[in-house]
Design an enzyme around this catalytic site. Structure first.
Site, PDB file in Angstrom:
ATOM      1  N   PHE A   1       0.868  -1.183   0.000  1.00  0.00           N
ATOM      2  CA  PHE A   1       0.000   0.000   0.000  1.00  0.00           C
ATOM      3  C   PHE A   1       0.898   1.224   0.000  1.00  0.00           C
ATOM      4  O   PHE A   1       1.577   1.506   0.999  1.00  0.00           O
ATOM      5  CB  PHE A   1      -0.861  -0.051   1.257  1.00  0.00           C
ATOM      6  CG  PHE A   1      -1.884   1.026   1.415  1.00  0.00           C
ATOM      7  CD1 PHE A   1      -3.170   0.873   0.902  1.00  0.00           C
ATOM      8  CD2 PHE A   1      -1.596   2.182   2.135  1.00  0.00           C
ATOM      9  CE1 PHE A   1      -4.143   1.850   1.097  1.00  0.00           C
ATOM     10  CE2 PHE A   1      -2.558   3.165   2.325  1.00  0.00           C
ATOM     11  CZ  PHE A   1      -3.836   2.991   1.810  1.00  0.00           C
TER      12      PHE A   1
ATOM     13  N   PRO B   1       8.819  10.282   0.185  1.00  0.00           N
ATOM     14  CA  PRO B   1       9.989  10.769   0.923  1.00  0.00           C
ATOM     15  C   PRO B   1       9.725  12.128   1.592  1.00  0.00           C
ATOM     16  O   PRO B   1      10.164  12.357   2.713  1.00  0.00           O
ATOM     17  CB  PRO B   1      11.066  10.890  -0.166  1.00  0.00           C
ATOM     18  CG  PRO B   1      10.655   9.915  -1.229  1.00  0.00           C
ATOM     19  CD  PRO B   1       9.156   9.877  -1.200  1.00  0.00           C
TER      20      PRO B   1
ATOM     21  N   GLY C   1       4.706  12.620   4.558  1.00  0.00           N
ATOM     22  CA  GLY C   1       4.305  11.506   5.403  1.00  0.00           C
ATOM     23  C   GLY C   1       2.980  11.791   6.090  1.00  0.00           C
ATOM     24  O   GLY C   1       1.922  11.342   5.650  1.00  0.00           O
TER      25      GLY C   1
ATOM     26  N   LEU D   1      -6.659   3.215   6.177  1.00  0.00           N
ATOM     27  CA  LEU D   1      -5.801   3.377   7.356  1.00  0.00           C
ATOM     28  C   LEU D   1      -6.595   3.175   8.639  1.00  0.00           C
ATOM     29  O   LEU D   1      -6.096   2.607   9.611  1.00  0.00           O
ATOM     30  CB  LEU D   1      -5.149   4.763   7.351  1.00  0.00           C
ATOM     31  CG  LEU D   1      -4.048   4.958   6.306  1.00  0.00           C
ATOM     32  CD1 LEU D   1      -3.602   6.406   6.263  1.00  0.00           C
ATOM     33  CD2 LEU D   1      -2.851   4.053   6.592  1.00  0.00           C
TER      34      LEU D   1
ATOM     35  N   ALA E   1      -6.797  -0.462   9.284  1.00  0.00           N
ATOM     36  CA  ALA E   1      -5.517  -1.029   9.724  1.00  0.00           C
ATOM     37  C   ALA E   1      -5.178  -0.571  11.139  1.00  0.00           C
ATOM     38  O   ALA E   1      -4.647  -1.340  11.942  1.00  0.00           O
ATOM     39  CB  ALA E   1      -4.414  -0.631   8.744  1.00  0.00           C
TER      40      ALA E   1
ATOM     41  N   LEU F   1      14.181  -6.881  33.701  1.00  0.00           N
ATOM     42  CA  LEU F   1      15.134  -7.897  33.239  1.00  0.00           C
ATOM     43  C   LEU F   1      16.594  -7.463  33.392  1.00  0.00           C
ATOM     44  O   LEU F   1      17.502  -8.239  33.080  1.00  0.00           O
ATOM     45  CB  LEU F   1      14.860  -8.271  31.772  1.00  0.00           C
ATOM     46  CG  LEU F   1      13.894  -9.442  31.577  1.00  0.00           C
ATOM     47  CD1 LEU F   1      12.469  -9.052  31.877  1.00  0.00           C
ATOM     48  CD2 LEU F   1      13.983  -9.988  30.153  1.00  0.00           C
TER      49      LEU F   1
ATOM     50  N   GLU G   1       0.896   4.563  10.293  1.00  0.00           N
ATOM     51  CA  GLU G   1      -0.574   4.626  10.414  1.00  0.00           C
ATOM     52  C   GLU G   1      -0.991   5.825  11.263  1.00  0.00           C
ATOM     53  O   GLU G   1      -1.952   5.754  12.028  1.00  0.00           O
ATOM     54  CB  GLU G   1      -1.123   3.349  11.061  1.00  0.00           C
ATOM     55  CG  GLU G   1      -0.570   2.083  10.479  1.00  0.00           C
ATOM     56  CD  GLU G   1      -1.388   1.547   9.335  1.00  0.00           C
ATOM     57  OE1 GLU G   1      -2.505   2.042   9.137  1.00  0.00           O
ATOM     58  OE2 GLU G   1      -0.882   0.650   8.653  1.00  0.00           O
TER      59      GLU G   1
HETATM   60  C1  LIG Z   1       8.545   0.371   9.316  1.00  0.00           C
HETATM   61  C2  LIG Z   1       7.576   1.289   8.638  1.00  0.00           C
HETATM   62  C3  LIG Z   1       6.636   0.784   7.761  1.00  0.00           C
HETATM   63  C4  LIG Z   1       5.778   1.634   7.072  1.00  0.00           C
HETATM   64  N1  LIG Z   1       4.869   1.104   6.174  1.00  0.00           N
HETATM   65  C5  LIG Z   1       4.143   1.955   5.381  1.00  0.00           C
HETATM   66  C6  LIG Z   1       3.305   1.444   4.334  1.00  0.00           C
HETATM   67  O1  LIG Z   1       3.176   0.225   4.167  1.00  0.00           O
HETATM   68  N2  LIG Z   1       2.667   2.328   3.528  1.00  0.00           N
HETATM   69  C7  LIG Z   1       2.792   3.679   3.679  1.00  0.00           C
HETATM   70  O2  LIG Z   1       2.194   4.410   2.912  1.00  0.00           O
HETATM   71  N3  LIG Z   1       3.553   4.187   4.683  1.00  0.00           N
HETATM   72  C8  LIG Z   1       4.241   3.369   5.526  1.00  0.00           C
HETATM   73  N4  LIG Z   1       5.045   3.876   6.523  1.00  0.00           N
HETATM   74  C9  LIG Z   1       5.207   5.323   6.619  1.00  0.00           C
HETATM   75  C10 LIG Z   1       4.503   5.956   7.806  1.00  0.00           C
HETATM   76  O3  LIG Z   1       3.120   5.892   7.652  1.00  0.00           O
HETATM   77  C11 LIG Z   1       5.043   7.392   7.963  1.00  0.00           C
HETATM   78  O4  LIG Z   1       6.372   7.282   8.424  1.00  0.00           O
HETATM   79  C12 LIG Z   1       4.208   8.250   8.896  1.00  0.00           C
HETATM   80  O5  LIG Z   1       2.980   8.586   8.315  1.00  0.00           O
HETATM   81  C13 LIG Z   1       4.931   9.545   9.302  1.00  0.00           C
HETATM   82  O6  LIG Z   1       5.432  10.202   8.185  1.00  0.00           O
HETATM   83  P1  LIG Z   1       6.962  10.686   8.176  1.00  0.00           P
HETATM   84  O7  LIG Z   1       7.835   9.577   8.614  1.00  0.00           O
HETATM   85  O8  LIG Z   1       7.220  11.322   6.866  1.00  0.00           O
HETATM   86  O9  LIG Z   1       7.064  11.778   9.344  1.00  0.00           O
HETATM   87  P2  LIG Z   1       6.626  13.313   9.217  1.00  0.00           P
HETATM   88  O10 LIG Z   1       5.248  13.445   8.694  1.00  0.00           O
HETATM   89  O11 LIG Z   1       7.711  14.081   8.545  1.00  0.00           O
HETATM   90  O12 LIG Z   1       6.583  13.725  10.773  1.00  0.00           O
HETATM   91  C14 LIG Z   1       7.779  13.954  11.541  1.00  0.00           C
HETATM   92  C15 LIG Z   1       7.333  14.421  12.932  1.00  0.00           C
HETATM   93  O13 LIG Z   1       6.628  15.655  12.812  1.00  0.00           O
HETATM   94  C16 LIG Z   1       5.355  15.529  13.441  1.00  0.00           C
HETATM   95  N5  LIG Z   1       4.371  16.387  12.762  1.00  0.00           N
HETATM   96  C17 LIG Z   1       4.070  16.438  11.433  1.00  0.00           C
HETATM   97  N6  LIG Z   1       3.093  17.325  11.217  1.00  0.00           N
HETATM   98  C18 LIG Z   1       2.746  17.838  12.417  1.00  0.00           C
HETATM   99  C19 LIG Z   1       1.767  18.767  12.879  1.00  0.00           C
HETATM  100  N7  LIG Z   1       0.897  19.365  12.041  1.00  0.00           N
HETATM  101  N8  LIG Z   1       1.704  19.034  14.205  1.00  0.00           N
HETATM  102  C20 LIG Z   1       2.522  18.411  15.068  1.00  0.00           C
HETATM  103  N9  LIG Z   1       3.462  17.526  14.721  1.00  0.00           N
HETATM  104  C21 LIG Z   1       3.575  17.236  13.411  1.00  0.00           C
HETATM  105  C22 LIG Z   1       5.011  14.065  13.313  1.00  0.00           C
HETATM  106  O14 LIG Z   1       3.992  13.677  14.236  1.00  0.00           O
HETATM  107  C23 LIG Z   1       6.370  13.434  13.588  1.00  0.00           C
HETATM  108  O15 LIG Z   1       6.588  13.396  14.978  1.00  0.00           O
HETATM  109  C24 LIG Z   1       5.863   3.032   7.276  1.00  0.00           C
HETATM  110  C25 LIG Z   1       6.777   3.534   8.207  1.00  0.00           C
HETATM  111  C26 LIG Z   1       7.634   2.679   8.879  1.00  0.00           C
HETATM  112  C27 LIG Z   1       8.632   3.258   9.863  1.00  0.00           C
END
Ligand SMILES: Cc1cc2nc3c(=O)[nH]c(=O)nc-3n(C[C@H](O)[C@H](O)[C@H](O)COP(=O)(O)OP(=O)(O)OC[C@H]3O[C@@H](n4cnc5c(N)ncnc54)[C@H](O)[C@@H]3O)c2cc1C
Length: 396
Positions: free
Chosen positions: A141, A146, A149, A251, A254, A350, A375
């Protein structure tokens, strides 16, 4: 006979008697999944985790398909048609083994299959769902990018019409199951708004390099998706949805599974700590006999079983068709946060052994760091609840 003599005995594994809420069929499903995980995952998962791989993922998917765990709460097309509570119980048991295995199942069933089941054409459903339910085809999905998110509305991946075809270009990041998937549900900007596309992964221009060097969810395949002018027929679009509502409703489904799953990781860590506290001796007695250790265990048990009770409550609402997305946010926010706290406290009980892969605690704790973020991050769910409580949107 005193009144207390008539009461059922205290059960350390179920101190609140939550099992009373379950039907015999629920218990049977739970036991089947628990036994499968004990046989097929637990003996090997520390090794997979250490090596950062999930070998035999295709066999595992087929076995999970045979158990009915893929697209478990969906109906028709080879899916098990289980209740939301039964699906939740399965998620809990799978994540008690490892969050990576639960992620495989969540992405397959609640994201990729759910998207096709809910928003797909009849032809798409027939083409993909039976083989996905059987675990013959793995799905992924693709929403996150990059640079986008938490704010997927700003995604750059786009699909353009070219005659009857669609041409997709862009990149997705952090995609679970990406490199092993036979089909990807990819969300992209179009002139009509965000649309979902069912992309066979052998399409020219599609590639899914695996992301390495993770310190969390190491027994899980995570990938980048590269869409370099992927040409798809007009029939590849999910016809029944336009806009962010599509991916967000997947989402929500899930996340519901995560509400349960996180409590599985917490249960496993709690059990390891309880066991250790009973047998590890310092100062001439088991450390579980010290008040400070008992306070930790009591607080962990309270949060663990409150979390399971919350999951049950949300499951019953989902089965009744009354579960709101804000309530799912409530559950995901609480249960993942508390599960991490339980793992961290278990780690302290532990002592030095807590950092060893011989015990599951640190593995669960590091896995949950991903679960806390994917999620919807903690902050996103706080904002969802904050908006619902105040009526004020603080997202931007
Ligand atoms: C192991 C793993 C598996 C994954 N699998 C999938 C998948 O199958 N499909 C998929 O589509 N995605 C997947 N993801 C991606 C995941 O959904 C995203 O990492 C997540 O949505 C956060 O996006 P980001 O990492 O770009 O962080 P960002 O959005 O850049 O956020 C960084 C920080 O800023 C904070 N932040 C952002 N906006 C605000 C706001 N308005 N106010 C306050 N705080 C804010 C966030 O809460 C976070 O703490 C996966 C991630 C991981 C680690």
């Amino acid at each position: 006979m005193s009144a207390s003599a008539k009461l059922p005995p205290f059960d350390a594994a179920d101190p609140l008697g939550i099992d009373d809420l379950l039907e015999p069929e629920d218990l049977a499903i739970r036991d089947t999944v628990r036994d499968w995980a004990a046989d097929r995952v637990l003996p090997y998962v520390a090794d997979w985790y250490e090596k950062g791989e999930l070998p035999g993922i295709r066999d595992l998917a087929r076995e999970l398909g045979a158990l009915g765990a893929l697209g478990m709460s969906l109906t028709g097309y080879g899916c098990a048609g289980a209740s939301a509570v039964q699906y939740g119980l399965a998620c809990l048991e799978l994540e008690a083994a490892d969050s990576g295995i639960r992620s495989l199942v969540s992405v397959q069933g609640s994201l990729a299959m759910y998207a096709i089941h809910r928003f797909g054409s009849e032809e798409q459903k027939r083409q993909w769902l039976p083989r996905m339910a059987a675990g013959e085809v793995i799905g992924c999905f693709g929403l996150t990018e990059p640079d986008h998110g938490s704010d997927p509305a700003s995604m750059r991946t786009h699909a353009k019409r070219d005659g009857d075809d669609w041409v997709l270009s862009g990149r997705k990041m952090w995609i679970t199951n990406g490199s092993v998937a036979g089909v990807a549900v990819v969300w992209a900007q179009t002139e009509e708004g965000i649309r979902g596309f069912v992309v066979p992964t052998d399409s020219p221009g599609f590639s899914a390099p695996e992301i390495k060097h993770k310190w969390s969810l190491r027994a899980s395949v995570t990938s980048e998706l590269v869409l370099d002018g992927v040409r798809l027929p007009g029939s590849a679009v999910l016809p029944e949805v336009t806009g962010l509502r599509g991916p967000l409703s997947c989402l929500s489904h899930a996340r519901y599974g995560i509400v349960w799953g996180a409590m599985g990781a917490a249960r496993s860590s709690f059990e390891a700590a309880l066991d250790y506290a009973r047998s590890r001796e310092q100062f001439g007695r088991p450390i579980g006999g010290f008040q400070l250790t008992q306070a930790k265990l009591a607080d962990m048990a309270v949060e663990l079983h409150k979390g399971i009770l919350l999951a049950h409550h949300l499951g019953r609402r989902m089965d009744a068709g009354r579960l709101r997305p804000e309530q799912v946010s409530f559950g995901k926010l609480n249960n993942v946060r508390e599960a991490i706290e339980i793992c961290r406290t278990a780690r302290t009980i532990l002592g030095a052994n807590g950092i060893s892969l011989e015990y599951p605690v640190m593995r669960h704790a590091t896995n949950l760091e991903s679960v806390l973020t994917y999620e919807g991050t903690v902050e996103m769910h706080q904002l969802v609840l904050g908006k619902a409580l105040t009526g004020l949107d603080a997202f931007r």
